[in-house]
Motif scaffolding. Structure first.
Motif, PDB file in Angstrom:
ATOM      1  N   LEU A  78       0.783  -0.974  -0.037  1.00  0.00           N
ATOM      2  CA  LEU A  78      -0.046  -0.216   0.074  1.00  0.00           C
ATOM      3  C   LEU A  78       1.071   1.248  -0.102  1.00  0.00           C
ATOM      4  O   LEU A  78       1.468   1.502   1.024  1.00  0.00           O
ATOM      5  CB  LEU A  78      -0.971   0.053   1.325  1.00  0.00           C
ATOM      6  N   THR A  79       1.015   1.994  -1.186  1.00  0.00           N
ATOM      7  CA  THR A  79       1.839   3.018  -1.300  1.00  0.00           C
ATOM      8  C   THR A  79       1.298   4.374  -1.864  1.00  0.00           C
ATOM      9  O   THR A  79       0.519   3.871  -2.990  1.00  0.00           O
ATOM     10  CB  THR A  79       3.037   2.412  -1.898  1.00  0.00           C
ATOM     11  N   ASN A  80       1.833   5.465  -1.610  1.00  0.00           N
ATOM     12  CA  ASN A  80       1.337   6.516  -2.648  1.00  0.00           C
ATOM     13  C   ASN A  80       2.356   6.879  -3.603  1.00  0.00           C
ATOM     14  O   ASN A  80       2.133   7.837  -4.195  1.00  0.00           O
ATOM     15  CB  ASN A  80       1.111   7.810  -1.688  1.00  0.00           C
ATOM     16  N   GLY A  81       3.238   6.160  -3.826  1.00  0.00           N
ATOM     17  CA  GLY A  81       4.014   6.082  -5.146  1.00  0.00           C
ATOM     18  C   GLY A  81       3.264   5.662  -6.023  1.00  0.00           C
ATOM     19  O   GLY A  81       1.978   4.985  -6.180  1.00  0.00           O
ATOM     20  N   GLY A  82       3.880   5.907  -7.397  1.00  0.00           N
ATOM     21  CA  GLY A  82       3.341   5.311  -8.852  1.00  0.00           C
ATOM     22  C   GLY A  82       3.734   5.801  -9.664  1.00  0.00           C
ATOM     23  O   GLY A  82       5.008   6.062 -10.010  1.00  0.00           O
ATOM     24  N   GLY A  83       2.885   5.815 -10.839  1.00  0.00           N
ATOM     25  CA  GLY A  83       3.506   6.236 -12.336  1.00  0.00           C
ATOM     26  C   GLY A  83       3.740   5.271 -13.290  1.00  0.00           C
ATOM     27  O   GLY A  83       3.949   5.307 -14.432  1.00  0.00           O
ATOM     28  N   ILE A  84       3.574   3.763 -12.547  1.00  0.00           N
ATOM     29  CA  ILE A  84       3.638   2.752 -13.490  1.00  0.00           C
ATOM     30  C   ILE A  84       2.637   1.862 -13.164  1.00  0.00           C
ATOM     31  O   ILE A  84       2.083   1.958 -12.193  1.00  0.00           O
ATOM     32  CB  ILE A  84       5.207   2.034 -13.367  1.00  0.00           C
ATOM     33  N   ARG A  85       2.283   1.110 -14.222  1.00  0.00           N
ATOM     34  CA  ARG A  85       1.056  -0.037 -14.087  1.00  0.00           C
ATOM     35  C   ARG A  85       1.241  -1.036 -12.959  1.00  0.00           C
ATOM     36  O   ARG A  85       2.510  -1.410 -12.467  1.00  0.00           O
ATOM     37  CB  ARG A  85       0.968  -0.679 -15.135  1.00  0.00           C
ATOM     38  N   GLU A  86       0.432  -1.448 -12.129  1.00  0.00           N
ATOM     39  CA  GLU A  86       0.521  -2.223 -10.886  1.00  0.00           C
ATOM     40  C   GLU A  86       1.209  -3.552 -11.474  1.00  0.00           C
ATOM     41  O   GLU A  86       2.165  -3.945 -10.840  1.00  0.00           O
ATOM     42  CB  GLU A  86      -0.800  -2.524 -10.230  1.00  0.00           C
ATOM     43  N   SER A  87       0.737  -4.087 -12.897  1.00  0.00           N
ATOM     44  CA  SER A  87       1.533  -5.323 -13.217  1.00  0.00           C
ATOM     45  C   SER A  87       2.976  -5.024 -13.224  1.00  0.00           C
ATOM     46  O   SER A  87       3.857  -6.154 -12.889  1.00  0.00           O
ATOM     47  CB  SER A  87       0.832  -5.858 -14.412  1.00  0.00           C
ATOM     48  N   LYS A  88       3.423  -3.932 -13.774  1.00  0.00           N
ATOM     49  CA  LYS A  88       4.986  -3.720 -13.972  1.00  0.00           C
ATOM     50  C   LYS A  88       5.458  -3.408 -12.498  1.00  0.00           C
ATOM     51  O   LYS A  88       6.862  -4.155 -12.365  1.00  0.00           O
ATOM     52  CB  LYS A  88       5.228  -2.289 -14.804  1.00  0.00           C
ATOM     53  N   ALA A  90       4.576  -4.982  -9.702  1.00  0.00           N
ATOM     54  CA  ALA A  90       4.763  -6.231  -9.204  1.00  0.00           C
ATOM     55  C   ALA A  90       5.837  -7.174  -9.642  1.00  0.00           C
ATOM     56  O   ALA A  90       6.392  -7.959  -8.761  1.00  0.00           O
ATOM     57  CB  ALA A  90       3.438  -6.950  -9.537  1.00  0.00           C
ATOM     58  N   LEU A  91       6.106  -6.734 -10.861  1.00  0.00           N
ATOM     59  CA  LEU A  91       7.419  -7.631 -11.550  1.00  0.00           C
ATOM     60  C   LEU A  91       8.667  -6.920 -11.106  1.00  0.00           C
ATOM     61  O   LEU A  91       9.498  -7.645 -10.658  1.00  0.00           O
ATOM     62  CB  LEU A  91       7.372  -7.464 -12.884  1.00  0.00           C
ATOM     63  N   PRO A 103      -0.062  -8.531  -9.377  1.00  0.00           N
ATOM     64  CA  PRO A 103      -0.418  -7.400  -9.612  1.00  0.00           C
ATOM     65  C   PRO A 103      -1.769  -6.919  -8.672  1.00  0.00           C
ATOM     66  O   PRO A 103      -1.798  -5.616  -8.222  1.00  0.00           O
ATOM     67  CB  PRO A 103      -1.091  -6.998 -10.880  1.00  0.00           C
ATOM     68  N   SER A 104      -2.610  -7.831  -8.059  1.00  0.00           N
ATOM     69  CA  SER A 104      -3.675  -7.339  -7.321  1.00  0.00           C
ATOM     70  C   SER A 104      -3.158  -7.253  -5.844  1.00  0.00           C
ATOM     71  O   SER A 104      -3.805  -6.721  -5.054  1.00  0.00           O
ATOM     72  CB  SER A 104      -4.621  -8.533  -7.166  1.00  0.00           C
ATOM     73  N   GLN A 105      -1.746  -7.298  -5.508  1.00  0.00           N
ATOM     74  CA  GLN A 105      -1.202  -7.358  -4.273  1.00  0.00           C
ATOM     75  C   GLN A 105      -0.329  -5.740  -4.143  1.00  0.00           C
ATOM     76  O   GLN A 105      -0.093  -5.401  -3.094  1.00  0.00           O
ATOM     77  CB  GLN A 105      -0.319  -8.194  -4.013  1.00  0.00           C
TER      78      GLN A 105
END
Length: 243
Positions: A78-88, A90-91, A103-105
């Motif tokens: 659970l993070t307020n970071g981002g800018g990339i897809r959750e699937s990416k 997760a990898l 990715p759902s995690q």
């Protein structure tokens, strides 16, 4: 950790967030007979410092799995970071920690934007921020989304400080791209989404102000009566560096 989900909470849309969290944990819980509790991990400063795992974090995550690699305890990031897809993301986390991560995690600052797809699915929207903001929104199901880099490139002189900047951005120049420019400039922005931290805040603030003041059509007369909504994925103003 505040996440930018506060903006959704204030608008009365906090229930979808909890539904999102519940679905993420339930998908993991269905893999096996697991406890009735789960763990939500922050990432930056908790498990990672920059792109380096903090001592003990890979070992701690591996303890959540049994010897066959099946989760014993459900958990999410659970993070307020981002800018990339959750699937990416997760990898990336899987490679860093050496465990299987779905990715759902991964719930990032902009993950709640999934809840607004039904409202803006076919509307022309703007995605702002570093990384791949337009790709993120497209992955959520938005069908007519443009990044602010591509959008700003369609307008001449929309950034008054451009002559003073040492970096450059790609410009639309060929004839086919000119057709795209004409199309983009004629379309009303129905909503703008701050998906992640902006790289060029001076330009992006100027563009967003123009959009908000003209009802979504920069270059036209001011129209405050039809101001498009502006959504923020997070509201951090202080960050932990990698040092």
């Amino acid at each position: 950790m505040t996440m930018g989900l506060e903006s959704l909470k204030k608008s009365g849309s906090s229930r979808p967030l909890f539904a999102l969290l519940s679905r993420s944990l339930s998908q993991i819980r269905s893999l096996s007979q697991l406890p009735c509790f789960g763990i939500a991990f922050d990432i930056d400063g908790v498990l990672l410092r920059g792109r380096t795992p903090i001592d003990g974090s890979p070992r701690a995550l591996k303890r959540l799995y049994d010897h066959s690699g099946t989760p014993r305890i459900p958990y999410i990031f659970l993070t307020n970071g981002g800018g990339i897809r959750e699937s990416k993301r997760a990898l990336e986390l899987r490679a860093l920690f050496g465990v299987n991560i779905l990715p759902s995690q991964v719930l990032q600052g902009h993950s709640p934007f999934k809840q607004l797809v039904s409202r803006f699915e076919n509307k022309f929207i703007l995605a702002v921020g570093k990384g791949e903001p337009a790709a993120v929104m497209s992955a959520y199901g938005y069908k007519n989304v443009l990044s602010i880099d591509d959008y700003a490139a369609c307008f001449d002189n929309i950034d008054p400080l451009a002559p003073h900047k040492r970096w450059t951005v790609d410009k639309i120049s060929d004839e086919s791209s000119n057709l795209q420019r004409d199309y983009v400039c004629s379309q009303r922005i129905e909503a703008a989404f701050i998906v992640s931290d902006s790289v060029d805040w001076s330009r992006d603030i100027q563009v967003l102000c123009d959009i908000l003041r003209t009802g979504g059509l920069p270059g036209r007369e001011m129209d405050f009566g039809s101001q498009p909504p502006l959504y923020f994925a997070h509201d951090d103003l202080a960050y932990q560096c990698s040092l």
